[in-house]
Design a protein around this motif. Structure first.
Motif, short mmCIF file in Angstrom:
data_model
loop_
_atom_site.label_atom_id
_atom_site.label_comp_id
_atom_site.label_asym_id
_atom_site.label_seq_id
_atom_site.Cartn_x
_atom_site.Cartn_y
_atom_site.Cartn_z
N ARG A 105 -0.23 -12.37 -37.02
CA ARG A 105 -1.15 -11.37 -37.57
C ARG A 105 -0.42 -10.05 -37.76
O ARG A 105 0.54 -9.75 -37.05
CB ARG A 105 -2.35 -11.21 -36.64
N PRO A 106 -0.87 -9.26 -38.74
CA PRO A 106 -0.10 -8.07 -39.11
C PRO A 106 0.05 -7.04 -38.00
O PRO A 106 1.01 -6.26 -38.00
CB PRO A 106 -0.88 -7.50 -40.29
N ASP A 107 -0.85 -7.02 -37.03
CA ASP A 107 -0.71 -5.98 -36.02
C ASP A 107 0.48 -6.23 -35.10
O ASP A 107 0.88 -5.34 -34.36
CB ASP A 107 -2.01 -5.79 -35.22
N THR B 63 -5.81 -1.90 -37.80
CA THR B 63 -5.91 -0.56 -37.22
C THR B 63 -7.32 -0.04 -37.46
O THR B 63 -7.77 0.07 -38.59
CB THR B 63 -4.91 0.39 -37.89
N SER B 64 -8.02 0.28 -36.39
CA SER B 64 -9.38 0.77 -36.54
C SER B 64 -9.49 2.15 -35.92
O SER B 64 -8.58 2.64 -35.26
CB SER B 64 -10.35 -0.18 -35.85
N SER B 65 -10.62 2.74 -36.15
CA SER B 65 -10.92 4.07 -35.63
C SER B 65 -10.64 4.16 -34.13
O SER B 65 -10.12 5.16 -33.63
CB SER B 65 -12.39 4.37 -35.93
N VAL B 66 -10.97 3.11 -33.43
CA VAL B 66 -10.79 3.10 -31.97
C VAL B 66 -9.31 3.24 -31.60
O VAL B 66 -8.96 3.93 -30.64
CB VAL B 66 -11.39 1.78 -31.41
N ALA B 104 -4.80 0.53 -43.15
CA ALA B 104 -5.75 0.64 -42.04
C ALA B 104 -7.16 0.24 -42.46
O ALA B 104 -7.51 0.25 -43.64
CB ALA B 104 -5.76 2.05 -41.49
N ARG B 105 -7.99 -0.11 -41.51
CA ARG B 105 -9.37 -0.47 -41.78
C ARG B 105 -10.16 0.77 -42.20
O ARG B 105 -9.85 1.89 -41.82
CB ARG B 105 -9.99 -1.12 -40.54
N PRO B 106 -11.20 0.54 -43.01
CA PRO B 106 -11.86 1.71 -43.61
C PRO B 106 -12.49 2.66 -42.61
O PRO B 106 -12.65 3.85 -42.90
CB PRO B 106 -12.92 1.09 -44.52
#
Lengths: 260, 260, 260, 260, 260, 260
Positions: A105-107, B63-66, B104-106
């Motif tokens: 997975r990309p992360d 990648t998320s806000s968290v 990154a995620r929105p």
């Protein structure tokens, strides 16, 4: 983990020199080549030679950063941190081998990037900890460019961070040494098996997803030495593992019967 | 974190002036350019020059806000808040670098938006806390417009919140300075490598996802200085990292052999 | 939260009257218009004028009902309820602004529906609690109909619950007032920038996802006032933020050079 | 919850008789019709008339069985069960209204099926409890067959469990009564608005996802009564809520200007 | 659970003999047929006749192994195991009916497979427990082969584990007995309704997803007996539940008006 | 688990020799063949003969590494590790059978890979434990190459790790022995059933997803011996389990009626 006795390995080209330079310069290395061409065996051999631990991580669709770096585990009322295999290797100076890295997975790339440039650090965000890599730490990855089905590729921004080596199948002479060295098979049979393998490898019109690898020849030699008739041995260890198509099976069997 | 000794950096255009004005006006900045063109190195240099900490966050599909803002962690029977790297930077006045921000995620944009306009606040919704940015806080992001595969783009409503700078590959003269400065390679070899790079860069018909970056030339120079024959060095550090196609590999190797 | 000093706002059409009527009738309002046309600024201004708190929620792919309404948090061995920003606004009589509402997940509409008709209640299902809206509570949402990529739309059954206002770019006269009022730029330069913007806005053949907004002009004026040469300022603040295509960049730069 | 004063409702056809028979036979009922045609209002009226509580559940993509039936909540060290709105209604004999039932996730149908046949039981599998429905319990659902975008449909095996009623827009005479009764608008204006609505409703060539509902006419009448000029009122409450297409907006505005 | 008084059931073919043999041989059984053709009613009847408990599980997109087999629940500080309905049935020797089994998630098949061959055991992997089925345990599933939209099918390796019976609509004579037996409707009306149903069933050109089932006729008869005019009764209970298309509605209504 | 009395098994080809050699060499084995051709039965037989425990894991879309290897379970305030079935087999030296292995999620391959080469270890990453396989441990998997719908395949890098055997339907003579041996059916009927099966197996134009397996013939023989008329027995146990298409059902029934 690396084995204690020296692994059997026949050198194919300049792979040992390149590996040594990469290790000296502490640059990460990508091994490109088909299934069963000896990439894992080569690494076991180099790890033994350089007296470093080898940690292998087989990547897949669901391999994430957490699997590499580590995670918190709840044990009773305590929460304890458990280092992942990459973190182990970074701390102890192992060779960490990300097998089939393009599948992950990309992360996972986040964990890798800062280890592959001049920083050589692993950032564990959940612990807010930076681990500087041990001087002996070396990152190696593998990638099979021949997969037609997967279409998974590494991002250029990741690939350019690795030196690359290709790992084709060995020459007949080297392959013969490998077969006899590993299985004690009779030399005449060994040469026939390799002749058969190279005939099939040169027939892209067979439409095989992958062709006969050295590993398959080794299995076949083992079966013959165990007393199975050669044609049944080839069917069991080479032909049926390569294809399900009845016509291709028949064609591969016919070719084999002509040779052995 | 920013390094202690001054990072090596060769200026290419007006990038230092623009960066300085953006920092003075506290406007966020987007760096556009291909892999290995020196965006990260430029930021390390500016951070050193302006005596600010540099916090780099490599963005990816997950990648998320968290990951940016922070999270609650359960430790035994307590629940404690852990600031994420963006929150650290906002509080302390660091340069926060969102590398490959388009990946990154929105929901990460939520965290960014209120930091990029006149409000300059970070809203931590899980804590119901508003953090006003330190006067030195500066937000920088990078974006690679050349990726053909990804099709990921920034929303116009996000892009328009950033000043933009482009980061092409350096001119031959500057690139020569970089190569010699970083690797101590012989000038004649350095110039040949750059000549080769520019020849390849001007051949879009090769169909490479990305072309030869300065970073690849630096690797190649290191390998040559370690004693690897130039052609094997180029194969290992430039050609195989760029492509898997046998014909393109042969063609790139032939061109190299003509030059070095 | 609303600012303490009066926000700068230039009226464009009948927007203040319509907003006032909607607030008096307690009907929800949808602002339609492109990025950077002043929707958020207008709301800040109205909130200041009407002395109400403004709560802005930037919606995205992952905004769910829980983010708006609230959630249970585990703190040590206790579980406590935390109101979300919408619930805060409903209780206290704020203006709640759902920016880019079409991006939010569909379950957010559940929270919205019963607030937008004669019931004016918020049902918190996890607490089995009904909150009647404070008389001053006003729900406002925004929507950008020009996005070509997203294809996200509001369901008719949701849209019909809102009065709608459109928010185009301001007239040259108003835009000039805004530029000079915000940045103290020289009037001649201000007029040239607006001339340039309108020239670009009238060229749909450029194929821009969005065109030059007032916000971009404001950034450009700031850069010029900070001493950056106008052409570099325009490249940094207008042209590169709008497009990555080299031909379009060149064309936009040429046009600018003719004007300033 | 149902309101205390009698809701305003104008009868359109045989809807009251059908509803009464369905309630007497304890058969579930599906209301089919466009947005804003009065389905919810009709239910409020019937609930008032029959003195039963009305529980409305707006279904969406993420509505699951748990949202309807209930869930376990952790409170400190205790785990307590919380009935969902459907379970409340089943126990107390309310009218439970599943608005836009086709949007809900398929597992909600599990909860519904055993309530809609001769068994009339709700099975709460997490508690291993069966709740027999109160004799007054009535299940009502709504469905908008006109949605072109969604393509969501009820499975035949679910639809056949409900009696169905269609809910078209009211006749001009009834619609006039509704407009005047709800908003006290002048009769001449009311008739003009209805004339306009019917003109638009008969033009499928406009390509509207949905056409002018009674609800939109009511909003428009309110705006006119608040002093907004009729053309601006129509733009704000009817035209912009229906479409974003500039040509359609202009065409709808022109038609309106001819009538009022 | 099975009802206490004998359910009304009219035999259609050899279904009772086949069921009895399957039960004696302890072979699982698959009922194939359209919605409302009496599969569930048949099972209720057989369960009553054989004095076994009937446990019905309506499968859907989200039905997983856990829903069938059971789960751990946290209650305060304890974790207790709760058997699912399949496990109940296996232990007690019930008839377990997986209604619309093709809708369930594939992991449910794991639970089923070892119950459907000579082993007749249920393996509860989370508890590492094997439950041997009670001698009276019988597994029955249903499947609607006519669904055109779903395209969900059972894997051959699952289907071949079940004996199969088809369940078409009953003959006019049997259907008449059912209608009169269940609703006490006048025989003349009953026959007309059946005549109408068969006329529609023989018109595939109507393009209905499913046609008029016995269940719909029963509903219609109930409405007529409650005093609703027959044409309105047919519209409410047959026509609108079958289709949303205005032309098909009109055509179905016209045909009905000719007959009743 | 393996049965205590000897399972009935008729040998078809060289399968016993191949299995014995694979077990002696400790090489993993892949059984390829259609549904109901006796793969599972063969394994039960071999496990009995070799006095090893047989652990069967039916793989599906949601089978993950955790299901095979084990997981932590929370019991009250303790967290305890529970070995999965693969780990049990590895420790105790069982034959572990991954039925339909191609259906499993890709992370299961991680667990498998290091067990299938010379290392023969299972790495339990969550426990950071390496389990060396018991000398008697043997890994067997099955794969149905005929599935037309699924398109799921094993990766070549996985397939090449297994020896392969194919498992076609048995010859008429062997199949007759099986039918009579398992069901005590009259020999004449047995031969007719097999004649029918082979006629259908040779008609690919019927378009069946799978054809008549030995398992279906066994079921049919059981039904006939229980007294069901042969034609109804064939319909129930062979024809309806194979297809839903009315024409194919009629055609299969006609062919049967000619033979029996």
């Amino acid at each position: 983990m690396s084995e204690i006795k020296e692994p059997y390995y026949e050198t194919v080209g300049k792979e040992i020199e390149i590996f040594q330079v990469a290790a000296d310069l502490r640059l990460p290395l990508l091994l490109k080549g088909p299934t069963g061409s000896g990439k894992s065996r080569f690494l076991e051999y180099m790890a033994f030679r350089m007296k470093r631990r080898l940690i292998t991580i087989l990547c897949n669709d669901e391999t994430s950063s957490v699997d590499l770096v580590g995670r918190y585990l709840v044990k009773g009322s305590d929460t304890i941190w458990q280092d992942g295999p990459l973190t182990h290797g970074v701390r102890e100076g192992a060779i960490v081998y990300l097998d089939e890295v393009a599948e992950a997975r990309p992360d996972t790339l986040v964990a890798i990037h800062s280890l592959t440039d001049h920083r050589r650090i692993l950032y564990i965000d959940r612990k807010n900890e930076e681990v500087s890599a041990h001087p002996d730490f070396l990152l190696v990855a593998s990638f099979n460019p021949g997969y037609q089905r997967g279409f998974k590729e590494l991002k250029p921004s990741t690939r350019q961070r690795f030196l690359s080596m290709d790992f084709p199948y060995p020459s007949p002479k080297v392959e013969n040494k490998i077969l006899m060295g590993e299985t004690n098979i009779d030399e005449k049979i060994s040469k026939r098996l390799i002749e058969y393998a190279n005939m099939v490898r040169n027939k892209p019109e067979l439409g095989l997803a992958e062709t006969i690898s050295t590993r398959l020849l080794v299995s076949c030699a083992f079966l013959i030495r165990s007393g199975l008739p050669p044609r049944l041995a080839a069917r069991t260890s080479i032909i049926l593992p390569l294809t399900d198509d009845p016509d291709t099976i028949a064609s591969l069997q016919d070719s084999f019967n002509l040779i052995l």
